[in-house]
Design a protein around this motif. Structure first.
Motif, short mmCIF file in Angstrom:
data_model
loop_
_atom_site.label_atom_id
_atom_site.label_comp_id
_atom_site.label_asym_id
_atom_site.label_seq_id
_atom_site.Cartn_x
_atom_site.Cartn_y
_atom_site.Cartn_z
N ALA A 1 1.83 9.38 -9.61
CA ALA A 1 0.28 8.72 -8.68
C ALA A 1 -0.43 7.87 -9.90
CB ALA A 1 0.08 9.72 -7.98
N ALA A 2 -0.70 6.98 -9.87
CA ALA A 2 -2.08 6.52 -11.19
C ALA A 2 -2.87 5.38 -10.73
CB ALA A 2 -1.38 5.75 -12.33
N LEU A 3 -2.63 6.10 -9.04
CA LEU A 3 -3.92 5.17 -8.35
C LEU A 3 -5.75 5.20 -8.91
CD1 LEU A 3 -2.48 5.73 -4.51
CD2 LEU A 3 -3.13 3.15 -6.27
N GLU A 4 -6.60 4.58 -8.64
CA GLU A 4 -7.92 4.73 -8.91
C GLU A 4 -8.83 5.67 -8.36
OE1 GLU A 4 -8.30 2.17 -5.04
OE2 GLU A 4 -6.89 2.30 -6.71
N SER A 5 -8.12 6.55 -8.05
CA SER A 5 -8.89 8.17 -7.40
C SER A 5 -7.98 9.20 -7.05
CB SER A 5 -9.85 7.42 -5.42
OG SER A 5 -9.11 7.41 -4.57
N ASP A 6 -8.74 10.37 -7.60
CA ASP A 6 -7.83 11.56 -7.24
C ASP A 6 -7.30 11.95 -5.81
OD1 ASP A 6 -8.68 12.36 -9.75
OD2 ASP A 6 -10.15 13.72 -9.69
N LYS B 1 -6.54 9.77 -3.47
CA LYS B 1 -5.49 8.76 -3.25
C LYS B 1 -4.17 9.39 -4.02
CE LYS B 1 -8.17 4.68 -2.63
NZ LYS B 1 -8.20 3.20 -2.74
N ASN B 2 -4.61 9.49 -4.87
CA ASN B 2 -3.43 10.10 -6.41
C ASN B 2 -2.87 11.64 -5.15
OD1 ASN B 2 -3.17 7.88 -8.17
ND2 ASN B 2 -4.50 8.69 -9.06
N LEU B 3 -3.89 12.73 -5.12
CA LEU B 3 -3.71 13.70 -4.41
C LEU B 3 -2.31 12.96 -2.62
CD1 LEU B 3 -2.74 16.69 -3.50
CD2 LEU B 3 -5.24 16.93 -2.30
N GLY C 1 0.89 13.02 -11.09
CA GLY C 1 -0.45 12.93 -10.46
C GLY C 1 -1.64 12.36 -11.74
N ILE C 2 -2.16 11.35 -11.51
CA ILE C 2 -3.37 11.40 -12.15
C ILE C 2 -4.53 12.22 -11.54
CG2 ILE C 2 -5.41 10.00 -13.69
CD1 ILE C 2 -2.26 9.47 -15.14
N ASP D 1 0.94 -1.35 0.10
CA ASP D 1 -0.06 -0.27 -0.51
C ASP D 1 0.88 1.59 0.09
OD1 ASP D 1 -1.57 1.94 0.41
OD2 ASP D 1 -2.83 0.57 2.93
N ALA D 2 0.85 1.77 -1.14
CA ALA D 2 1.79 3.78 -1.04
C ALA D 2 1.17 4.17 -0.49
CB ALA D 2 2.07 3.60 -2.38
N THR D 3 -0.15 4.17 0.20
CA THR D 3 -0.17 5.35 1.50
C THR D 3 -0.12 5.27 2.69
OG1 THR D 3 -2.88 4.46 1.52
CG2 THR D 3 -2.37 5.37 -0.43
N ASP D 4 0.58 3.80 3.17
CA ASP D 4 1.66 3.39 4.36
C ASP D 4 3.52 4.30 3.96
OD1 ASP D 4 3.11 2.77 6.66
OD2 ASP D 4 2.38 0.59 5.64
#
Length: 445
Positions: free
Chosen positions: A299-304, A306-308, A324-325, A279-282
Motif C-alpha cells: 500500500a503506497a498511496l498518498e495518505s496513511d 488510505k494505506n490502512l 504499507g507506507i 480505485d483500490a479502495t473499491d
C-alpha cells in the motif's frame, strides 16, 4: 565531531538522538516548539533559526563543523543549506531529498549542489519494502559481506511454532546464529536455555539460505523468489520505485493507480508491470481482479489512512501479507496492530540511512534495530582488533556481555562462528551490539 543538523522534525530528531552520545550536535529549526522539545529530550544544542541563512550557520559554529546534515521536509531547502555551508566552510554535507529526479541528477554529477552525500527518501523506502518482501514474516532485513551474510528480525506471536521453545530447540539451521531477543525495552543475549516468548522480536544472523529456511519455518508465506503475485497500490513515487525494483528481481507485479494520466505514464515507464487504472479502495474491483490471490500487497498511496484501508480490505479478501507506507511515526505500532503486517515509515528509514552513513566511517556496514536500540556491524579484522588471531570465546571474555559474533566471512566463504573459532586478519566479522556498549565494542574490534 561537531555536527550541525538542520531540521528538527522526525528525521532530524532521530539523527540527533543517534549522534548525541558521541558527538557535539547542534540542531537548527525555524519552529520554536520543535526547538523546545528537542532541547529537553536530547543532549544537543538547539537553535531557532533559518538553516539556509549564512548568519544562522555562523551562529551555530559552521566554521568548526565537521558535518552538516540537512533534514527538513523540503528538498530545495536541504540543497540550499548544503550550498550555504560549503560557501563559508568545508564540512561534509548530507542532504535528504524525496524527489528521485534530484537524486538522479546528483548521482550523475559528483559534488552537485554542494552535497557530498544524498539520501533519497522514496528510493530508500522502496528498497526497504523489497528487502522485507523477500522474507515472510520479517520486519527488518539487511545484508552484509557482499551479500554472503543476512540479518533479519522476526516478531514472534502466540501461534508461532517456536513460541515457548528454548533457543537450543529452535536452532535447527546449520549456518544460523540467534543473536538477540528484543523483549519490551530489554535486549536479551540468548543462551541455549533462553525461552522464546510471545511478543519477542528474534534477531538472527546467518547465510541467506539458512535465514530464508528459518523464515519459512515460522510462516507458510512464500519468499520473494516464490511469490506468484505482487500488487502495488498507488502510483506515488514510492509505489513506482517499488514496482521498478520488483521488476529488477525478475517479477511481474501489478500496480493500481486511480489517475488516468499517471496510470498511462507508469505503464510507459514500467514495461514489466501490469498497470491497472482503478480505485483500490473499491472492494468489488479487488475481488474482480483476483487481488485475493496475491502473495503480497504493498500500500503506497498518498495518505496513511488510505494505506490502512487498502491493507484492511486486502486482508479481508484473503491476501497473505500486506506492507504499507506510514508517514506518521506515531501510527506505526497502531497500524501493525490493526491491519498492516509491516508498516514502513519513510522518515525513520531516512534517519537510519543517514545515521548508518555516519557510523560507516568506522565500520564496513551497519544496520540499526528497533530505533537504534541495537546495531549489527560488519568489521574487517586487523592486528589492532581484540579478535585478531584469537579464539572467539577468549576474545569475548574481555568484551561486554551484550555482544554476539553472528557470522564471519573469509575469502568469500561463510564461517558460522563457534567459541573455538579463531579469527584471522582480513576476516569480515558481523557482530550484534547493544547500543549501550557500542563505543566500547567498536574501539575494541
Amino acid at each position: 565531531m561537531r555536527v550541525l543538523v538542520v531540521g528538527a522534525g522526525d528525521v532530524g530528531s532521530n539523527i540527533a538522538a543517534s549522534l548525541d552520545d558521541d558527538h557535539h550536535v547542534v540542531v537548527i529549526d525555524t519552529d520554536p516548539d520543535r526547538i523546545s522539545s528537542i532541547t529537553y529530550s536530547h543532549d544537543v544544542l538547539a537553535m531557532e533559526g533559518d538553516g539556509t541563512s549564512i548568519e544562522t550557520l555562523r551562529d551555530a559554529g559552521i566554521e568548526r563543523a565537521d558535518m552538516v546534515i540537512a533534514s527538513t521536509d523540503i528538498d530545495e531547502t536541504n540543497i540550499v543549506v548544503c550550498g550555504a555551508a560549503k560557501a563559508v566552510s568545508d564540512p561534509f554535507t548530507i542532504a535528504r531529498v524525496r524527489k528521485t529526479t534530484l537524486f538522479g541528477t546528483w548521482t550523475q554529477s559528483e559534488g552537485a549542489f554542494g552535497v557530498d552525500f544524498m539520501v533519497s527518501t522514496n528510493l530508500q523506502t522502496a528498497e526497504t519494502i523489497v528487502r522485507i518482501a523477500g522474507l515472510p514474516g520479517a520486519h527488518d532485513v539487511e545484508t552484509f559481506a557482499d551479500g554472503l551474510v543476512r540479518m533479519a528480525e522476526f516478531e514472534i506471536g502466540s501461534d508461532s511454532p517456536i513460541a515457548g521453545e528454548t533457543v537450543s530447540e529452535a536452532d535447527r539451521f546449520e549456518a544460523l546464529t540467534f543473536a538477540a531477543l528484543l523483549r519490551d525495552s530489554d535486549v536479551i543475549i540468548p543462551q541455549g536455555d533462553t525461552e522464546i516468548r510471545d511478543g519477542d522480536a528474534v534477531v538472527v544472523i546467518g547465510s541467506k539460505e539458512s535465514v530464508r529456511a528459518f523464515a519459512g519455518s515460522l510462516s507458510p508465506e512464500p519468499t520473494l523468489e516464490d511469490a506468484r503475485e505482487i500488487v502495488v497500490v498507488g502510483g506515488t513515487d514510492i509505489g513506482y520505485q517499488a514496482a521498478r525494483l520488483f521488476e529488477a528481481e525478475g517479477l511481474e507485479p501489478r500496480l493500481v493507480e486511480r489517475d488516468p494520466g499517471r496510470a498511462r505514464e507508469l505503464a510507459e515507464q514500467l514495461p514489466g508491470t501490469l498497470v491497472l487504472e482503478s480505485d483500490a479502495t473499491d472492494i468489488d474491483f479487488l475481488v474482480r481482479e483476483h487481488v485475493d490471490d496475491s502473495d503480497i500487497v504493498v500500500a503506497a498511496l498518498e495518505s496513511d489512512e488510505k494505506n490502512l484501508l487498502v491493507s484492511l480490505l486486502a486482508k479481508r479478501i484473503g491476501v497473505k501479507r500486506t506492507i504499507g507506507i506510514v508517514e506518521s511515526g506515531e501510527y506505526v505500532d497502531l497500524f501493525e496492530t490493526v491491519g498492516i503486517d509491516v508498516a514502513v515509515n519513510p522518515r525513520l528509514v531516512t534517519s537510519e540511512e543517514i545515521t548508518r552513513f555516519t557510523r560507516k566511517q568506522r565500520t564496513e556496514n551497519v544496520a540499526m534495530l528497533e530505533s537504534d536500540r541495537a546495531e549489527v556491524l560488519e568489521i574487517e579484522v586487523d592486528a589492532d582488533s581484540v579478535l585478531f588471531e584469537r579464539r572467539i570465546q577468549d576474545a569475548m571474555a574481555g568484551l561486554p556481555a551484550a555482544v554476539v559474533v553472528g557470522a564471519i566471512s573469509r575469502d568469500g566463504e561463510l564461517i558460522t562462528p563457534r567459541g573455538e573459532t579463531i579469527v584471522e586478519a582480513g576476516d569480515h566479522v558481523v557482530v550484534f551490539v547493544d547500543t549501550d556498549v557500542l563505543e566500547t565494542v567498536i574501539e575494541a574490534l
